[in-house]
Enzyme design. Sequence first.
Site, PDB file in Angstrom:
ATOM      1  N   ARG A 133      39.353  32.478  40.222  1.00  0.00           N
ATOM      2  CA  ARG A 133      39.992  31.192  39.950  1.00  0.00           C
ATOM      3  C   ARG A 133      41.083  31.369  38.903  1.00  0.00           C
ATOM      4  NH1 ARG A 133      38.154  26.623  41.964  1.00  0.00           N
ATOM      5  NH2 ARG A 133      38.918  25.445  40.194  1.00  0.00           N
ATOM      6  N   HIS A 185      43.714  44.153  37.187  1.00  0.00           N
ATOM      7  CA  HIS A 185      44.404  43.815  38.437  1.00  0.00           C
ATOM      8  C   HIS A 185      44.681  45.090  39.233  1.00  0.00           C
ATOM      9  CE1 HIS A 185      46.770  41.526  41.227  1.00  0.00           C
ATOM     10  NE2 HIS A 185      47.630  42.542  41.210  1.00  0.00           N
TER      11      HIS A 185
END
Length: 216
Positions: free
Chosen positions: A91, A114
Amino acid sequence: MSLKLVIMVSGRGSNMKAILEAIEQKELDAQVSLVFSNNAQAPALETAAKYGVQTASISSRGLSRSEHESLVVDLLKKHQFDYIVLAGYMRILSKSFLDHYRDKNGFYRVINIHPSLLPSFPGATGYDDAFNAGVAESGVTVHLVDEEVDHGPILAQWSFMRQAGDSLESFKARGLAIEHILYPRVLQSVARGGIALKDNKIGLVFAVENKEISAR
Ligand code: GRF
């Protein structure tokens, strides 16, 4: 100092597991106050419980972003922590959520991993996007979170080469193996030295050699 962490997850939790394992092996001087998920079915929660870590979930279903986030903020008030560590938390966090967790220099105390060499390939499918773009080299980034998605001061990057004959699966597996090494190491570097500011900017706190590692 020993870092106190809240880890936020949505799914598998292999990075969370690598962090918990590093703590158990005393390679990372940290304690996990809570593993939180927006998904009660996340396999990560079961794994965390096996490590004896407290878990909680609040589903976002049927709630607006701000309604969900304010419940999460209330929950987090019951826990002490230095950093929120995002490990596959799917989210986007709003500025009003992040504002609760500013450090004395104005940075948010929220760290993310990431699966690409940011600023290339932000978004939910970093490995797929890099692979499909045919890059010769990709990598993994650990960064402080800011108001933009997959953006913010970079703490560490580790690259790897695409190999001839790579499938998307082998490419992802090579990256994920790096994630599992890099994330605990960066957190240990933060535990040892905090996040250093130079000329009022955050530089890489951790540099790794660009060497190949094999997927485990
Ligand atoms: C990882 O590839 C991470 O970089 C990205 O989401 C994935 C989460 O995997 N943000 P896991 O849940 O840690 O196994």
